[in-house]
Design a protein around this motif. Structure first.
Motif, PDB file in Angstrom:
ATOM      1  N   PHE A   1      37.713  47.375  40.186  1.00  0.00           N
ATOM      2  CA  PHE A   1      37.962  46.187  39.381  1.00  0.00           C
ATOM      3  C   PHE A   1      36.794  45.195  39.434  1.00  0.00           C
ATOM      4  O   PHE A   1      36.998  43.987  39.490  1.00  0.00           O
TER       5      PHE A   1
ATOM      6  N   SER B   1      36.430  41.423  37.888  1.00  0.00           N
ATOM      7  CA  SER B   1      37.753  40.990  37.421  1.00  0.00           C
ATOM      8  C   SER B   1      38.135  39.705  38.139  1.00  0.00           C
ATOM      9  O   SER B   1      38.148  39.656  39.378  1.00  0.00           O
TER      10      SER B   1
ATOM     11  N   ASP C   1      42.009  40.889  33.409  1.00  0.00           N
ATOM     12  CA  ASP C   1      40.725  41.593  33.486  1.00  0.00           C
ATOM     13  C   ASP C   1      40.899  42.964  34.128  1.00  0.00           C
ATOM     14  O   ASP C   1      40.329  43.968  33.678  1.00  0.00           O
TER      15      ASP C   1
END
Length: 378
Positions: free
Chosen positions: A117, A120, A125
């Protein structure tokens, strides 16, 4: 081309995996099965923390049924958005949980190729990164991208609130059949757990359908599986996409590793072995064969009548009878006086027979808890 994001959910043993494989067989749809459950557990924790309702909730503890004093939390979740911020260290922890959960199973390809991620700042996101990766590994020019997760119906609220170009499919199955399908395995689930989770899912489905109207499709399992082509045509119409003939050809279905998909019905010998996900001992294999041969003559939709005892059925119907009737499920004990329902009618399963993960969370451990549950339901 504007993308549509799609989330499908339902209680386990409700045909969600079949639906995921059928959707992914359509060349206009990229769809994954059960990729990110820990992310939703974490999101629930952060929503609860913001609302100061996170007492006795850990970041990755199972999603609740929200009855009693937790009813306000489900409202917070349903009305929220995935714009809630999340710390980098928590995203790293989520990724570790995802890999631990997924890699032994058939969605291992998605998991092993997902890099995480990065950059994010919030759950929105993070979910977009997941959806982008689903499309990337599918190698399709997809107009619809999505995934299914079981047990996370409440997350359909923030999904629809966050992504305006999104839709949701919720699958409903007879709760007695769900209980029977699960408890045909060696480790059991308490009927009270299944009953309250099922009723929660119905309340959520009705709420979302009323609020979001044509962005939500409620699919009844029994109707869908009795005529799969009609159900899939209905789904394609709902998604505003063309029907693909491969959607009804289960030989074309692939699992998350790209291998031919094997249906995981717990009422077949192969399905039981798949669900156990372990090397069977000779004794266990022989027991599975006996159960399979004993019950193989009954239609799957009706096998709960053989698998469940009277207390199983009475407990489920006591908890769910109003919602069951609204969905057209015929009660076995339709003349039951629920005001007289008491401890002797209630099905309790011994701790050592329960599935391992649910033992710490089982709320029918003693008679006082059960009495409280019965009084609340009355």
């Amino acid at each position: 081309m504007r993308k549509t994001y799609l989330l499908a959910s339902g209680i386990f043993r409700s045909g969600t995996t079949w639906l995921a494989r059928a959707l992914n067989a359509n060349q206009r749809i990229s769809f994954e099965s059960d990729p990110i459950a820990p992310l939703f557990n974490s999101f629930r924790y952060d929503v609860a923390k913001q609302a100061k309702k996170n007492k006795n909730i850990n970041r990755f503890s199972p999603l609740d049924d929200y009855f009693g004093d937790k009813s306000e939390l489900i409202k917070n979740i349903l009305e929220s958005k995935f714009s809630v911020s999340v710390k980098k260290k928590d995203l790293n922890l989520i990724l570790k949980k995802i890999k631990k959960k997924n890699l032994p199973f058939e969605n291992g390809k998605w998991t092993s190729t997902f890099k995480g991620f990065e950059k994010s700042e919030n759950y929105r996101d993070a979910i977009i990164k997941v959806l982008d990766h689903i499309k990337k590994i599918s190698k399709k020019k997809s107009e619809i991208i999505g995934f299914k997760e079981v047990w996370i119906n409440e997350m359909a609220g923030p999904f629809l609130n966050t992504f305006k170009n999104s839709k949701v499919i919720l699958i409903v199955r007879d709760p007695r059949a769900i209980l029977a399908s699960r408890n045909a395995m060696l480790k059991k689930y308490p009927p009270v757990f299944i009953g309250r989770q099922w009723r929660k899912s119905i309340l959520i489905a009705n709420y979302l359908k009323k609020k979001f109207k044509n962005r939500v499709l409620i699919l009844k399992y029994e109707k869908a599986t009795s005529n799969k082509k009609n159900a899939l045509l209905q789904i394609c119409k709902f998604l505003n996409t063309k029907f693909d003939k491969d959607m009804v050809n289960e030989k074309k279905y692939t699992d998350g590793l790209g291998n031919p998909w094997k249906q995981n019905s717990s009422f077949t010998l192969e399905g039981k072995k798949y669900l156990l996900n372990a090397v069977e001992t000779k004794k266990i294999s022989n027991n599975l064969k006996k159960v399979y041969l004993k019950k193989s003559s009954k239609k799957t939709k009706e096998k709960w009548k053989l698998e469940l005892d009277k207390k199983d059925i009475m407990t489920i119907e006591f908890l769910c009878h109003n919602e069951m009737k609204k969905f057209g499920y015929i009660l076995r004990y339709k003349n039951q006086n629920y005001e007289r329902f008491n401890l002797k009618n209630f099905k309790k399963i011994e701790k050592q027979k329960l599935a391992n993960w649910i033992r710490p969370y089982s709320f029918d451990k003693n008679n006082s808890q059960i009495k409280d549950i019965i009084e609340i339901e009355k």
